[in-house]
Write a protein that holds these residues in place. Structure first.
Motif, short mmCIF file in Angstrom:
data_model
loop_
_atom_site.label_atom_id
_atom_site.label_comp_id
_atom_site.label_asym_id
_atom_site.label_seq_id
_atom_site.Cartn_x
_atom_site.Cartn_y
_atom_site.Cartn_z
N MET A 53 4.01 -64.63 -15.28
CA MET A 53 3.34 -64.84 -14.01
C MET A 53 2.42 -66.04 -14.13
SD MET A 53 0.88 -62.19 -11.98
CE MET A 53 0.35 -62.63 -10.36
N LYS A 54 2.45 -66.86 -13.11
CA LYS A 54 1.53 -67.99 -13.04
C LYS A 54 0.12 -67.43 -12.79
CE LYS A 54 0.61 -71.42 -9.65
NZ LYS A 54 1.06 -72.03 -8.42
N PRO A 55 -0.90 -67.95 -13.48
CA PRO A 55 -2.25 -67.43 -13.30
C PRO A 55 -2.73 -67.52 -11.85
CG PRO A 55 -2.15 -68.83 -15.24
CD PRO A 55 -0.83 -68.98 -14.53
N LEU A 56 -3.59 -66.59 -11.49
CA LEU A 56 -4.22 -66.53 -10.17
C LEU A 56 -5.70 -66.84 -10.31
CD1 LEU A 56 -2.62 -63.16 -9.04
CD2 LEU A 56 -2.29 -65.33 -7.85
N SER A 95 -7.35 -65.09 -0.60
CA SER A 95 -6.60 -65.61 0.56
C SER A 95 -5.18 -65.09 0.65
CB SER A 95 -6.59 -67.14 0.51
OG SER A 95 -5.85 -67.59 -0.61
N SER A 96 -4.78 -64.20 -0.25
CA SER A 96 -3.37 -63.81 -0.36
C SER A 96 -2.94 -62.61 0.47
CB SER A 96 -3.03 -63.52 -1.83
OG SER A 96 -3.64 -62.32 -2.27
N PHE A 97 -3.86 -61.78 0.92
CA PHE A 97 -3.49 -60.48 1.48
C PHE A 97 -2.86 -60.58 2.86
CE2 PHE A 97 -6.34 -59.53 -1.91
CZ PHE A 97 -5.70 -58.48 -2.54
N VAL A 98 -1.69 -59.96 2.99
CA VAL A 98 -0.92 -60.01 4.24
C VAL A 98 -1.13 -58.79 5.12
CG1 VAL A 98 0.84 -61.54 3.25
CG2 VAL A 98 1.17 -59.05 3.17
N ARG A 116 -9.26 -44.51 -3.57
CA ARG A 116 -7.87 -44.43 -3.12
C ARG A 116 -7.26 -45.79 -2.81
NH1 ARG A 116 -7.60 -39.91 1.27
NH2 ARG A 116 -5.47 -40.64 1.31
N ARG A 117 -8.04 -46.85 -2.86
CA ARG A 117 -7.55 -48.18 -2.51
C ARG A 117 -7.13 -48.94 -3.76
NH1 ARG A 117 -11.80 -51.08 0.55
NH2 ARG A 117 -11.37 -49.45 2.04
N GLY A 118 -6.04 -49.69 -3.62
CA GLY A 118 -5.56 -50.54 -4.70
C GLY A 118 -5.08 -51.86 -4.13
N TYR A 119 -4.87 -52.80 -5.02
CA TYR A 119 -4.45 -54.14 -4.62
C TYR A 119 -3.36 -54.62 -5.55
CZ TYR A 119 -9.14 -53.67 -2.69
OH TYR A 119 -10.25 -53.20 -2.05
N MET A 120 -2.41 -55.36 -4.98
CA MET A 120 -1.32 -55.94 -5.77
C MET A 120 -1.11 -57.36 -5.28
SD MET A 120 1.22 -52.65 -5.56
CE MET A 120 2.48 -53.41 -6.54
N VAL A 121 -1.06 -58.32 -6.22
CA VAL A 121 -0.84 -59.71 -5.87
C VAL A 121 0.25 -60.26 -6.78
CG1 VAL A 121 -1.87 -62.01 -5.63
CG2 VAL A 121 -3.27 -59.97 -5.22
N GLY A 132 6.34 -69.35 -4.53
CA GLY A 132 5.25 -70.26 -4.87
C GLY A 132 3.94 -69.99 -4.15
N VAL A 133 3.86 -68.88 -3.41
CA VAL A 133 2.65 -68.55 -2.67
C VAL A 133 2.11 -67.20 -3.18
CG1 VAL A 133 1.72 -68.02 -0.37
CG2 VAL A 133 3.50 -69.76 -0.62
N ALA A 134 0.81 -67.18 -3.47
CA ALA A 134 0.18 -65.90 -3.85
C ALA A 134 0.23 -64.98 -2.65
CB ALA A 134 -1.25 -66.13 -4.30
N THR A 135 0.79 -63.78 -2.86
CA THR A 135 0.98 -62.83 -1.77
C THR A 135 0.43 -61.48 -2.23
OG1 THR A 135 2.98 -64.02 -1.15
CG2 THR A 135 2.68 -61.84 -0.20
#
Length: 160
Positions: free
Chosen positions: A1-4, A11-14, A49-54, A59-62
């Motif tokens: 994985m390319k570093p974040l 800015s990635s969250f959809v 209960r909340r989690g995050y995945m990126v 080529g775009v952080a999502t």
């Protein structure tokens, strides 16, 4: 994985509501072994209960926000994560839901999947001893894991 970077992540969250990102906890990025990750996943210590995945998609952080179900699977049975396909005790797999992006999500439309409770699938596919988990097997599991995570994220991003 390319570093974040922190900016990439924020800015990635959809599928996030603005208030969800106001206090977004960022994991220790300087500690990450980026070459051993397909995606960055973490739980919110302030909202259990909340989690995050990126991940990187084209080529775009999502990023996506996921919510763990209130209950867990019955102890004493085995379960399998739908992302990493690792069998494990049922108490270590949880149903997570994610709001769809856009108006669909605002209207309460969600999708769900059974995922490792700690969102650490990237680590789990690499934990077996090398003689049981050779590099070519890790590479195949890595590619499959990334594809399943990206498919789930693409489904969240579908607004129609």
């Amino acid at each position: 994985m390319k570093p974040l970077t922190e900016a990439d992540i924020r800015s990635s969250f959809v599928n996030a509501m603005p208030d969800e990102l106001d206090h977004l906890p960022i994991p220790g990025l300087h500690e990450m072994l980026w070459d051993e990750r397909e995606f960055l996943g973490w739980r919110d210590p302030q909202a259990s209960r909340r989690g995050y995945m990126v991940q990187w998609m084209d080529g775009v952080a999502t990023g996506i926000v996921v919510r763990a179900a209130g209950g867990s699977l019955r102890p004493g049975i085995a379960a399998m994560c739908s992302f990493c396909h690792s069998p494990q005790p049922a108490t270590q797999v949880r149903l997570f839901s994610a709001a769809r992006a856009g108006e669909a999500g605002l209207n309460g439309n969600t999708i769900g999947s059974y995922i490792c409770e700690d969102l650490a699938c990237s680590i789990l596919i690499r934990v077996a001893p090398p003689h049981l988990n050779p590099p070519e097997m890790i590479a195949a599991r890595s590619a499959a894991l990334l594809q399943r995570v990206q498919n789930f994220t693409a489904d969240i991003m579908r607004t129609a």
